[in-house]
Enzyme design. Sequence first.
Site, mmCIF file in Angstrom:
data_model
loop_
_atom_site.group_PDB
_atom_site.id
_atom_site.type_symbol
_atom_site.label_atom_id
_atom_site.label_comp_id
_atom_site.label_asym_id
_atom_site.label_seq_id
_atom_site.Cartn_x
_atom_site.Cartn_y
_atom_site.Cartn_z
ATOM 1 N N LEU A 1 -19.092 14.911 18.125
ATOM 2 C CA LEU A 1 -19.525 16.280 18.408
ATOM 3 C C LEU A 1 -18.514 17.292 17.874
ATOM 4 O O LEU A 1 -17.306 17.124 18.059
ATOM 5 C CB LEU A 1 -19.682 16.458 19.922
ATOM 6 N N HIS B 1 -19.567 10.883 19.762
ATOM 7 C CA HIS B 1 -21.016 10.883 19.512
ATOM 8 C C HIS B 1 -21.356 10.146 18.218
ATOM 9 O O HIS B 1 -22.514 9.838 17.954
ATOM 10 C CB HIS B 1 -21.519 12.333 19.444
ATOM 11 N N ASP C 1 0.827 19.042 22.183
ATOM 12 C CA ASP C 1 -0.503 19.036 21.560
ATOM 13 C C ASP C 1 -1.399 20.050 22.266
ATOM 14 O O ASP C 1 -1.809 19.840 23.408
ATOM 15 C CB ASP C 1 -1.112 17.639 21.661
ATOM 16 N N ASP D 1 -6.673 12.006 20.538
ATOM 17 C CA ASP D 1 -5.625 11.102 20.045
ATOM 18 C C ASP D 1 -6.245 9.899 19.329
ATOM 19 O O ASP D 1 -5.659 9.361 18.382
ATOM 20 C CB ASP D 1 -4.776 10.548 21.191
ATOM 21 N N ILE E 1 -0.184 14.012 16.695
ATOM 22 C CA ILE E 1 0.583 14.144 17.939
ATOM 23 C C ILE E 1 -0.078 13.273 19.006
ATOM 24 O O ILE E 1 -1.258 13.429 19.299
ATOM 25 C CB ILE E 1 0.628 15.611 18.421
ATOM 26 N N ASP F 1 0.812 3.736 17.974
ATOM 27 C CA ASP F 1 0.322 4.766 17.064
ATOM 28 C C ASP F 1 -1.166 4.509 16.789
ATOM 29 O O ASP F 1 -1.548 3.371 16.478
ATOM 30 C CB ASP F 1 1.117 4.679 15.751
#
Length: 291
Positions: free
Chosen positions: A22, A89, A215, A259, A267, A274
């Site tokens: 989305l 989505h 962030d 993330d 970030i 990671d």
Amino acid sequence: MSKPPSSGYTETKYPIVLTHGLFGFDNLFGIDYWYKVPETLRQDGADVYITTVSNSNSPEIRGEQLIPQIEQILAISGAEKVNLIGHSHGGPTTRYVASVRPDLVASVTTIAGVNRGTPVADTLSELSDDSAVVEGLLATLGNTLAQVIDGVSGGDYPQDILASMRSMTFEQTEAFNQLHGDGIPTTACGEGAYEVNGVRYYSWSGAQPVTNVLDPLDLITGTAQHFFPAGEANDGLVGSCSSRLGMVIRDDFRMNHLDEVNLLLGIHHLTETDPLTVFRTHANRLKQAGL
């Protein structure tokens, strides 16, 4: 300077195709939705393509927009199938394609896929159903934002925020799953079938709405987490159990909804894996499975 040789670690048999969620995009004001994901996968051998569809619409419409892009990718690459990876989505969108055109798809991986709905959509849908004013406000603001994102990122797709929102309610996702339910778990928080009609299914998601104070996008997931019942694991926008599909890699990464695709600008939680490593490992997983 010559390019370092590829290790082949991410070199899958079939191309990897990324599909956004989305309000998603390819590149917006110089910011990539899949920040460094394609480059990281290509570095070790993967053939990666980024697709764009309506950033706000139903998974059926988005899926129909995705099919010709896949056909074009197959024509360009010479491959027989693709490995679809959909975020948010993009999960139901890629699942729709695999359901109606399994001949095009080797695997579907959903990242925090809205596979069984989200209380965020449920609450907003209920508010709009109860008030024409709220419905008009959501439609105006949502479609305007969607059109701006589409225009700035170079798209030309129809936008319908209300259709998008309602497709992510618990009622509508249940109806969708009746028609396109391959890989959906049969229990509340279990795993689904690993393979259906020759298509492999995988999923992963995060479960920490706020991960890094640096962030600014954590404000979105940090606020949206309050739509969820107390104690329900979620990434700020999608519940962990709702995200589950096929083989569940993990549903508890210390990542929020953004993330998971390495937004914003990479970030993320300082001590969590990671996100790029998760993508690399999964590409190798697909390679090992012959995909």
